[in-house]
Motif scaffolding. Sequence first.
Motif, PDB file in Angstrom:
ATOM      1  N   SER A   1      56.485  43.595  78.814  1.00 19.35           N
ATOM      2  CA  SER A   1      57.679  42.749  78.902  1.00 19.35           C
ATOM      3  C   SER A   1      58.197  42.379  77.527  1.00 19.35           C
ATOM      4  N   ASP A   2      57.280  42.116  76.605  1.00 19.17           N
ATOM      5  CA  ASP A   2      57.701  41.757  75.253  1.00 19.17           C
ATOM      6  C   ASP A   2      58.463  42.901  74.617  1.00 19.17           C
ATOM      7  N   ALA A   3      58.047  44.146  74.898  1.00 17.71           N
ATOM      8  CA  ALA A   3      58.744  45.289  74.311  1.00 17.71           C
ATOM      9  C   ALA A   3      60.184  45.362  74.786  1.00 17.71           C
ATOM     10  N   GLN A   4      60.450  44.894  76.021  1.00 18.96           N
ATOM     11  CA  GLN A   4      61.817  44.949  76.535  1.00 18.96           C
ATOM     12  C   GLN A   4      62.628  43.727  76.135  1.00 18.96           C
ATOM     13  N   ASN A   5      61.973  42.552  76.098  1.00 16.92           N
ATOM     14  CA  ASN A   5      62.723  41.312  75.920  1.00 16.92           C
ATOM     15  C   ASN A   5      61.805  40.305  75.259  1.00 16.92           C
ATOM     16  N   SER A   6      62.059  40.029  73.976  1.00 17.01           N
ATOM     17  CA  SER A   6      61.052  39.271  73.236  1.00 17.01           C
ATOM     18  C   SER A   6      60.987  37.802  73.600  1.00 17.01           C
ATOM     19  N   THR A   7      61.965  37.303  74.400  1.00 13.90           N
ATOM     20  CA  THR A   7      61.860  35.890  74.773  1.00 13.90           C
ATOM     21  C   THR A   7      60.788  35.664  75.823  1.00 13.90           C
ATOM     22  N   LEU A   8      60.328  36.740  76.458  1.00 14.37           N
ATOM     23  CA  LEU A   8      59.365  36.549  77.552  1.00 14.37           C
ATOM     24  C   LEU A   8      57.957  36.307  77.058  1.00 14.37           C
ATOM     25  N   PHE A   9      57.684  36.604  75.776  1.00 20.29           N
ATOM     26  CA  PHE A   9      56.293  36.623  75.325  1.00 20.29           C
ATOM     27  C   PHE A   9      55.622  35.267  75.512  1.00 20.29           C
ATOM     28  N   VAL A  10      56.286  34.198  75.033  1.00 21.24           N
ATOM     29  CA  VAL A  10      55.620  32.899  75.061  1.00 21.24           C
ATOM     30  C   VAL A  10      55.376  32.440  76.488  1.00 21.24           C
ATOM     31  N   LYS A  11      56.319  32.770  77.380  1.00 22.84           N
ATOM     32  CA  LYS A  11      56.152  32.315  78.764  1.00 22.84           C
ATOM     33  C   LYS A  11      54.962  32.991  79.426  1.00 22.84           C
ATOM     34  N   ILE A  12      54.807  34.286  79.159  1.00 26.22           N
ATOM     35  CA  ILE A  12      53.678  34.977  79.787  1.00 26.22           C
ATOM     36  C   ILE A  12      52.373  34.551  79.127  1.00 26.22           C
ATOM     37  N   LEU A  13      52.443  34.163  77.854  1.00 22.13           N
ATOM     38  CA  LEU A  13      51.235  33.701  77.181  1.00 22.13           C
ATOM     39  C   LEU A  13      50.670  32.466  77.866  1.00 22.13           C
ATOM     40  N   VAL A  14      51.561  31.610  78.395  1.00 23.98           N
ATOM     41  CA  VAL A  14      51.078  30.415  79.098  1.00 23.98           C
ATOM     42  C   VAL A  14      50.235  30.814  80.295  1.00 23.98           C
ATOM     43  N   ILE A  15      50.673  31.853  81.019  1.00 25.69           N
ATOM     44  CA  ILE A  15      49.885  32.329  82.166  1.00 25.69           C
ATOM     45  C   ILE A  15      48.523  32.817  81.694  1.00 25.69           C
ATOM     46  N   GLU A  16      48.527  33.510  80.549  1.00 24.71           N
ATOM     47  CA  GLU A  16      47.261  34.024  80.030  1.00 24.71           C
ATOM     48  C   GLU A  16      46.321  32.894  79.668  1.00 24.71           C
ATOM     49  N   ILE A  17      46.867  31.803  79.128  1.00 24.34           N
ATOM     50  CA  ILE A  17      46.004  30.689  78.729  1.00 24.34           C
ATOM     51  C   ILE A  17      45.338  30.092  79.957  1.00 24.34           C
ATOM     52  N   PHE A  18      46.120  29.965  81.058  1.00 22.35           N
ATOM     53  CA  PHE A  18      45.500  29.478  82.291  1.00 22.35           C
ATOM     54  C   PHE A  18      44.407  30.423  82.762  1.00 22.35           C
ATOM     55  N   GLY A  19      44.645  31.717  82.587  1.00 24.69           N
ATOM     56  CA  GLY A  19      43.645  32.696  83.004  1.00 24.69           C
ATOM     57  C   GLY A  19      42.365  32.573  82.200  1.00 24.69           C
ATOM     58  N   SER A  20      42.502  32.359  80.905  1.00 21.24           N
ATOM     59  CA  SER A  20      41.295  32.317  80.096  1.00 21.24           C
ATOM     60  C   SER A  20      40.526  31.018  80.299  1.00 21.24           C
ATOM     61  N   ALA A  21      41.183  30.021  80.894  1.00 23.12           N
ATOM     62  CA  ALA A  21      40.440  28.792  81.210  1.00 23.12           C
ATOM     63  C   ALA A  21      39.357  29.045  82.246  1.00 23.12           C
ATOM     64  N   LEU A  22      39.527  30.111  83.048  1.00 24.37           N
ATOM     65  CA  LEU A  22      38.527  30.385  84.088  1.00 24.37           C
ATOM     66  C   LEU A  22      37.165  30.678  83.479  1.00 24.37           C
ATOM     67  N   GLY A  23      37.174  31.409  82.371  1.00 25.70           N
ATOM     68  CA  GLY A  23      35.898  31.709  81.721  1.00 25.70           C
ATOM     69  C   GLY A  23      35.251  30.454  81.194  1.00 25.70           C
ATOM     70  N   LEU A  24      36.112  29.552  80.704  1.00 25.16           N
ATOM     71  CA  LEU A  24      35.603  28.301  80.151  1.00 25.16           C
ATOM     72  C   LEU A  24      34.933  27.460  81.231  1.00 25.16           C
ATOM     73  N   PHE A  25      35.524  27.444  82.451  1.00 22.32           N
ATOM     74  CA  PHE A  25      34.904  26.703  83.553  1.00 22.32           C
ATOM     75  C   PHE A  25      33.492  27.233  83.791  1.00 22.32           C
ATOM     76  N   GLY A  26      33.383  28.589  83.786  1.00 25.60           N
ATOM     77  CA  GLY A  26      32.069  29.192  84.032  1.00 25.60           C
ATOM     78  C   GLY A  26      31.061  28.782  82.985  1.00 25.60           C
ATOM     79  N   VAL A  27      31.497  28.754  81.731  1.00 29.12           N
ATOM     80  CA  VAL A  27      30.583  28.395  80.636  1.00 29.12           C
ATOM     81  C   VAL A  27      30.120  26.948  80.785  1.00 29.12           C
ATOM     82  N   ILE A  28      31.062  26.060  81.114  1.00 26.14           N
ATOM     83  CA  ILE A  28      30.699  24.649  81.238  1.00 26.14           C
ATOM     84  C   ILE A  28      29.653  24.447  82.323  1.00 26.14           C
ATOM     85  N   VAL A  29      29.921  25.034  83.499  1.00 25.11           N
ATOM     86  CA  VAL A  29      28.963  24.850  84.588  1.00 25.11           C
ATOM     87  C   VAL A  29      27.640  25.525  84.258  1.00 25.11           C
TER      88      VAL A  29
END
Lengths: 179, 351
Positions: free
Chosen positions: A137-165
């Motif tokens: 998406s970034d290659a087509q339209n560079s304004t999308l990068f930051v918005k999709i990055l937010v989704i990625e940050i939520f995704g990477s929180a899943l690993g953190l939950f596992g580590v905490i528990v």
Amino acid sequence: MSSTGAYPGTWAHALVKVSPYTFSAIGIAIAIGVSVLGAAWGIYITGSSLIGAAIKAPRITSKNLISVIFCEAVAIYGVIVAIILQTKLESVPQSQIYEPESLRAGYAIFASGIIVGFANLVCGVCVGIIGSSCALSDAQNSTLFVKILVIEIFGSALGLFGVIVGIIMSAQATWPAKA
Amino acid sequence: MYGFEALTFNVDGGYLEAIVRGHRAGLLTASDYNNLCQCENLDDIKMHLSATEYGSYLQNEPSPLHTTTIVEKCTLKLVDEYKHMLCQATEPLSTFLEYITYGHMIDNVVLIVTGTLHERDVHELLEKCHPLGMFDSIATLAVAQNMRELYRLVLVDTPLAPYFSECITSEDLDDMNIEIMRNTLYKAYLEDFYRFCQKLGGATSEIMSDLLSFEADRRAVNITINSIGTELTRDDRRKLYSNFGLLYPYGHEELAVCEDIDQVRGVMEKYPPYQSIFAKMSYGESQMLDKAFYEEEVKRLCLAFEQQFHYAVFFAYMRLREQEIRNLMWISECVAQNQKSRVHDSVVFIF
């Protein structure tokens, strides 16, 4: 009947006669092995799309390495937890190996390893797939990068939950005091 | 398994999918077409195209330009991109990419056979062939006298061989037979491609089924309209329709007995996706039908890019590029013949 209450000749008896050291070792192996599997899976999913998309849009390369870094973080979580777990592994005297306290400690380390391993596996895959779509998406339209990055940050929180528990579980791993 | 392609698609197809999406970003937009439509002559067109991705292909052409040169160079760009993707692809993507070109192979075979019938020179015909559909022994097509020889001498070694089982006869080739041969081959090719996509499964099969069904239905309508008033019997007409698609089997039964365009319209309006196409035309008119079909096709092809991790993006890209080349050819012809008022009759905007 053994001290844990299982009759000889049953499957339950066989299960409690597996050494807690075995369970601990397998837990530690899963913690690091499956986490690295998840990280590698995510990195190849993101990396192949990133390389192809960067041919027509070279500007995306430096920003989109963040996706690869998020996947790598998943492997680092696995290493950290594996190191913590191996410090929890103590030797107990021969007579106390099959005590309920020993078994509890072995199971705690095993559970911690599975928690961290599989949470990191799915987290790595998740971040990898999102990272691939982010690069395209970034290659087509560079304004999308930051918005999709937010989704990625939520995704990477899943690993953190596992580590905490996983770390909370490993704090339960108290082997019986030497009598 | 549908829904889980994201886990393993990128192993073999991730790089090429990203490349084809990069190519898609280079397709001409509506503002490019508007600029081109306002050009005064072909050199202006060349100047405008040099700012797009066609620049490196056109810059070495001497003036005066011909429209055929522009179209040739643009097609060359498509062929280069296709060959680059094909040599990087692994199975089953490489088979899929090859399937895309069989339609051009069929067109080339028919072109050479028809040209030989009308006693044109073989080399002249070879230059007119589409480069994506070339194969090694294509020049020997000029030697064959009937279909059986055509098959035995040349086509048995090509990928088109399995499509010939339905149309080997010993009749001599003439215009009518050749058209029937073309449509029979194309029918067999579409059905084979459809089966191949079904075998691939997942998002590829779902999206390709939609695109190929539209293609099959469009060909059925065109065959019906073109054979109104000719000697083609109803049974022969029905044999040329593919056995999949929205119109199969009931629509085909009704189309086979149509005798004029209003009856065709009556049949097609029972199917909601095609009702909107036919609603754009007033009664008795068929010139706009081609453009309406192209617009619908472009809409569906663009939708194929909305999903990731499937092969239909390759098919969609090739088709969109061909539509763009058709647009450029039409614009160049209108500009060269000074008929710019008719430019918008046939240009289909992609974005």
